[in-house]
Scaffold this motif. Structure first.
Motif, PDB file in Angstrom:
ATOM      1  N   PHE A   1       6.395   0.097  11.713  1.00 47.72           N
ATOM      2  CA  PHE A   1       5.194   0.856  11.363  1.00 47.72           C
ATOM      3  C   PHE A   1       5.477   1.627  10.084  1.00 47.72           C
ATOM      4  CE2 PHE A   1       2.842   4.890  11.435  1.00 47.72           C
ATOM      5  CZ  PHE A   1       1.549   4.394  11.406  1.00 47.72           C
ATOM      6  N   LEU A   2       4.610   1.477   9.114  1.00 41.17           N
ATOM      7  CA  LEU A   2       4.717   2.219   7.861  1.00 41.17           C
ATOM      8  C   LEU A   2       3.437   3.020   7.708  1.00 41.17           C
ATOM      9  CD1 LEU A   2       6.513   2.587   5.300  1.00 41.17           C
ATOM     10  CD2 LEU A   2       5.002   0.942   4.194  1.00 41.17           C
ATOM     11  N   GLY A   3       3.522   4.310   7.868  1.00 42.16           N
ATOM     12  CA  GLY A   3       2.339   5.163   7.788  1.00 42.16           C
ATOM     13  C   GLY A   3       1.764   5.240   6.384  1.00 42.16           C
ATOM     14  N   TRP A   4       0.822   6.134   6.213  1.00 44.77           N
ATOM     15  CA  TRP A   4       0.085   6.223   4.950  1.00 44.77           C
ATOM     16  C   TRP A   4       0.670   7.194   3.951  1.00 44.77           C
ATOM     17  CZ3 TRP A   4      -3.371   2.938   3.197  1.00 44.77           C
ATOM     18  CH2 TRP A   4      -3.961   2.061   4.102  1.00 44.77           C
TER      19      TRP A   4
ATOM     20  N   TRP B   1      10.036  -2.616   7.659  1.00 41.85           N
ATOM     21  CA  TRP B   1       9.471  -3.735   6.916  1.00 41.85           C
ATOM     22  C   TRP B   1      10.354  -4.144   5.752  1.00 41.85           C
ATOM     23  CZ3 TRP B   1       5.874  -6.555   8.960  1.00 41.85           C
ATOM     24  CH2 TRP B   1       4.942  -5.996   9.814  1.00 41.85           C
ATOM     25  N   LEU B   2      10.478  -5.450   5.567  1.00 41.42           N
ATOM     26  CA  LEU B   2      10.977  -6.059   4.345  1.00 41.42           C
ATOM     27  C   LEU B   2       9.784  -6.845   3.821  1.00 41.42           C
ATOM     28  CD1 LEU B   2      13.233  -6.776   2.337  1.00 41.42           C
ATOM     29  CD2 LEU B   2      13.883  -8.658   3.868  1.00 41.42           C
ATOM     30  N   LEU B   3       9.370  -6.536   2.607  1.00 44.27           N
ATOM     31  CA  LEU B   3       8.146  -7.096   2.034  1.00 44.27           C
ATOM     32  C   LEU B   3       8.470  -7.800   0.725  1.00 44.27           C
ATOM     33  CD1 LEU B   3       4.932  -7.084   1.876  1.00 44.27           C
ATOM     34  CD2 LEU B   3       5.197  -4.959   0.585  1.00 44.27           C
TER      35      LEU B   3
ATOM     36  N   ALA C   1      -3.623  -4.609   0.148  1.00 40.11           N
ATOM     37  CA  ALA C   1      -3.652  -4.937   1.580  1.00 40.11           C
ATOM     38  C   ALA C   1      -2.322  -4.646   2.273  1.00 40.11           C
ATOM     39  CB  ALA C   1      -4.035  -6.400   1.777  1.00 40.11           C
ATOM     40  N   TRP C   2      -1.205  -4.677   1.549  1.00 39.05           N
ATOM     41  CA  TRP C   2       0.084  -4.454   2.191  1.00 39.05           C
ATOM     42  C   TRP C   2       0.149  -3.106   2.898  1.00 39.05           C
ATOM     43  CZ3 TRP C   2       3.863  -0.732   1.134  1.00 39.05           C
ATOM     44  CH2 TRP C   2       3.696   0.018  -0.027  1.00 39.05           C
ATOM     45  N   ARG C   3      -0.419  -2.083   2.312  1.00 41.17           N
ATOM     46  CA  ARG C   3      -0.374  -0.758   2.942  1.00 41.17           C
ATOM     47  C   ARG C   3      -1.171  -0.733   4.239  1.00 41.17           C
ATOM     48  NH1 ARG C   3      -1.029   4.450  -0.475  1.00 41.17           N
ATOM     49  NH2 ARG C   3      -0.026   5.348   1.351  1.00 41.17           N
ATOM     50  N   ARG C   4      -2.333  -1.331   4.216  1.00 42.98           N
ATOM     51  CA  ARG C   4      -3.172  -1.364   5.412  1.00 42.98           C
ATOM     52  C   ARG C   4      -2.482  -2.158   6.524  1.00 42.98           C
ATOM     53  NH1 ARG C   4      -6.874  -3.830   3.295  1.00 42.98           N
ATOM     54  NH2 ARG C   4      -6.694  -5.861   4.236  1.00 42.98           N
ATOM     55  N   VAL C   5      -1.933  -3.308   6.185  1.00 41.81           N
ATOM     56  CA  VAL C   5      -1.295  -4.162   7.177  1.00 41.81           C
ATOM     57  C   VAL C   5      -0.025  -3.507   7.735  1.00 41.81           C
ATOM     58  CG1 VAL C   5      -0.126  -6.380   7.523  1.00 41.81           C
ATOM     59  CG2 VAL C   5      -2.275  -6.282   6.226  1.00 41.81           C
ATOM     60  N   LEU C   6       0.817  -2.957   6.882  1.00 38.98           N
ATOM     61  CA  LEU C   6       2.071  -2.370   7.324  1.00 38.98           C
ATOM     62  C   LEU C   6       1.861  -1.036   8.053  1.00 38.98           C
ATOM     63  CD1 LEU C   6       3.079  -4.683   5.599  1.00 38.98           C
ATOM     64  CD2 LEU C   6       4.809  -3.162   4.683  1.00 38.98           C
ATOM     65  N   ALA C   7       0.667  -0.464   7.949  1.00 38.88           N
ATOM     66  CA  ALA C   7       0.354   0.787   8.668  1.00 38.88           C
ATOM     67  C   ALA C   7      -0.403   0.530   9.962  1.00 38.88           C
ATOM     68  CB  ALA C   7      -0.460   1.706   7.758  1.00 38.88           C
ATOM     69  N   THR C   8      -0.472  -0.715  10.386  1.00 37.87           N
ATOM     70  CA  THR C   8      -1.134  -1.037  11.648  1.00 37.87           C
ATOM     71  C   THR C   8      -0.300  -0.480  12.808  1.00 37.87           C
ATOM     72  OG1 THR C   8      -2.038  -3.065  10.706  1.00 37.87           O
ATOM     73  CG2 THR C   8      -2.020  -2.893  13.123  1.00 37.87           C
ATOM     74  N   PRO C   9      -0.900   0.359  13.646  1.00 44.04           N
ATOM     75  CA  PRO C   9      -0.129   0.919  14.761  1.00 44.04           C
ATOM     76  C   PRO C   9       0.176  -0.141  15.819  1.00 44.04           C
ATOM     77  CG  PRO C   9      -2.407   1.708  14.798  1.00 44.04           C
ATOM     78  CD  PRO C   9      -2.251   0.871  13.578  1.00 44.04           C
ATOM     79  N   THR C  10       1.187   0.138  16.631  1.00 37.30           N
ATOM     80  CA  THR C  10       1.570  -0.764  17.713  1.00 37.30           C
ATOM     81  C   THR C  10       0.345  -1.100  18.565  1.00 37.30           C
ATOM     82  OG1 THR C  10       3.774   0.186  17.762  1.00 37.30           O
ATOM     83  CG2 THR C  10       3.078  -1.043  19.718  1.00 37.30           C
ATOM     84  N   GLY C  11       0.134  -2.373  18.804  1.00 39.13           N
ATOM     85  CA  GLY C  11      -1.015  -2.825  19.583  1.00 39.13           C
ATOM     86  C   GLY C  11      -2.271  -2.998  18.762  1.00 39.13           C
ATOM     87  N   GLY C  12      -2.250  -2.604  17.484  1.00 36.18           N
ATOM     88  CA  GLY C  12      -3.413  -2.744  16.624  1.00 36.18           C
ATOM     89  C   GLY C  12      -3.503  -4.137  16.036  1.00 36.18           C
ATOM     90  N   THR C  13      -4.604  -4.384  15.336  1.00 37.83           N
ATOM     91  CA  THR C  13      -4.780  -5.677  14.667  1.00 37.83           C
ATOM     92  C   THR C  13      -5.154  -5.451  13.220  1.00 37.83           C
ATOM     93  OG1 THR C  13      -7.091  -5.749  15.368  1.00 37.83           O
ATOM     94  CG2 THR C  13      -5.480  -6.876  16.763  1.00 37.83           C
TER      95      THR C  13
ATOM     96  N   GLY D   1      14.091 -10.759  15.357  1.00 35.54           N
ATOM     97  CA  GLY D   1      12.794 -10.564  15.991  1.00 35.54           C
ATOM     98  C   GLY D   1      11.980  -9.471  15.329  1.00 35.54           C
ATOM     99  N   ILE D   2      12.462  -8.931  14.206  1.00 32.43           N
ATOM    100  CA  ILE D   2      11.708  -7.930  13.451  1.00 32.43           C
ATOM    101  C   ILE D   2      10.733  -8.664  12.530  1.00 32.43           C
ATOM    102  CG2 ILE D   2      11.828  -6.074  11.731  1.00 32.43           C
ATOM    103  CD1 ILE D   2      14.713  -5.526  12.718  1.00 32.43           C
ATOM    104  N   ALA D   3       9.470  -8.285  12.598  1.00 31.56           N
ATOM    105  CA  ALA D   3       8.468  -8.883  11.715  1.00 31.56           C
ATOM    106  C   ALA D   3       8.766  -8.502  10.273  1.00 31.56           C
ATOM    107  CB  ALA D   3       7.073  -8.410  12.106  1.00 31.56           C
ATOM    108  N   THR D   4       8.513  -9.411   9.373  1.00 28.89           N
ATOM    109  CA  THR D   4       8.617  -9.161   7.936  1.00 28.89           C
ATOM    110  C   THR D   4       7.262  -9.480   7.327  1.00 28.89           C
ATOM    111  OG1 THR D   4       9.464 -11.410   7.644  1.00 28.89           O
ATOM    112  CG2 THR D   4      11.107  -9.639   7.822  1.00 28.89           C
ATOM    113  N   ALA D   5       7.084  -9.165   6.059  1.00 28.20           N
ATOM    114  CA  ALA D   5       5.758  -9.335   5.464  1.00 28.20           C
ATOM    115  C   ALA D   5       5.829 -10.073   4.129  1.00 28.20           C
ATOM    116  CB  ALA D   5       5.094  -7.977   5.275  1.00 28.20           C
ATOM    117  N   HIS D   6       5.013 -11.096   4.015  1.00 28.90           N
ATOM    118  CA  HIS D   6       4.840 -11.822   2.766  1.00 28.90           C
ATOM    119  C   HIS D   6       3.773 -11.075   1.976  1.00 28.90           C
ATOM    120  CE1 HIS D   6       3.252 -15.062   0.171  1.00 28.90           C
ATOM    121  NE2 HIS D   6       4.488 -15.486   0.191  1.00 28.90           N
ATOM    122  N   GLY D   7       4.162 -10.470   0.870  1.00 31.19           N
ATOM    123  CA  GLY D   7       3.213  -9.674   0.097  1.00 31.19           C
ATOM    124  C   GLY D   7       3.796  -9.318  -1.245  1.00 31.19           C
ATOM    125  N   PRO D   8       3.174  -8.395  -1.944  1.00 33.18           N
ATOM    126  CA  PRO D   8       3.576  -8.110  -3.317  1.00 33.18           C
ATOM    127  C   PRO D   8       5.012  -7.606  -3.434  1.00 33.18           C
ATOM    128  CG  PRO D   8       2.034  -6.448  -2.533  1.00 33.18           C
ATOM    129  CD  PRO D   8       2.103  -7.514  -1.491  1.00 33.18           C
TER     130      PRO D   8
END
Length: 159
Positions: free
Chosen positions: A5-8, A105-107, A147-159, A124-131
């Motif tokens: 989780f990466l907050g804002w 996150w590793l982005l 979009a990377w900020r919005r996606v990486l700030a998705t709380p647990t259980g969020g979409t 098993g740690i999610a990583t992110a394809h992005g800028p």
């Protein structure tokens, strides 16, 4: 799967060059990206490997791996974003210690995708394809870049 989780605000982004580093004429790109990320209320910690580039790599493999390992285990760094890809990230795989990594996150994309896949499969740690980090240097981020900020700030259980 473990989703970091990466907050804002207030998060720290680590910038290391596991593949290519910056040629002298490209170094201002990182400086501008730091300004833009800080303007969006995030902190930046720059690694040493980003400031050099020789023979398609930022630094010798052991140095690149040590810096990435350090940033992925440092509890004060919330996400790691390389400056850009290249062609030598695969050389790091035998030197990495993913079992010790914090869930963060590793982005990135391009050559960084090699590390993303390996890390996710091994931990098993999610990583992110992005800028990559230098793409954050513009005052205005387009919809895809931001979009990377919005996606990486998705709380647990969020979409």
């Amino acid at each position: 799967m473990k989703y970091p989780f990466l907050g804002w605000t207030g998060q720290t982004i680590g910038v290391t060059a596991p593949s290519s580093g910056l040629r002298e004429q490209q170094q201002e790109w990182v400086e501008r990206a730091v300004e833009q990320v800080q303007a969006r209320q995030m902190n930046v910690r720059l690694g040493e490997t980003i400031w050099s580039h020789q023979l398609a790599e930022s630094a010798p493999v052991k140095q690149r791996a040590e810096e990435l390992n350090h940033m992925m285990t440092d509890e004060t760094i919330d996400a790691v974003i390389p400056p850009f890809g290249g062609e030598r990230a695969i050389d790091l795989l035998p030197e990495l210690t993913p079992a010790t990594y914090q869930t963060k996150w590793l982005l990135g994309y391009s050559d960084i995708s090699t590390l993303l896949l390996s890390l996710t499969l091994q931990t098993g740690i999610a990583t992110a394809h992005g800028p990559n980090f230098v793409e954050l240097r513009s005052e205005e981020w387009d919809e895809t870049t931001s979009a990377w900020r919005r996606v990486l700030a998705t709380p647990t259980g969020g979409t």
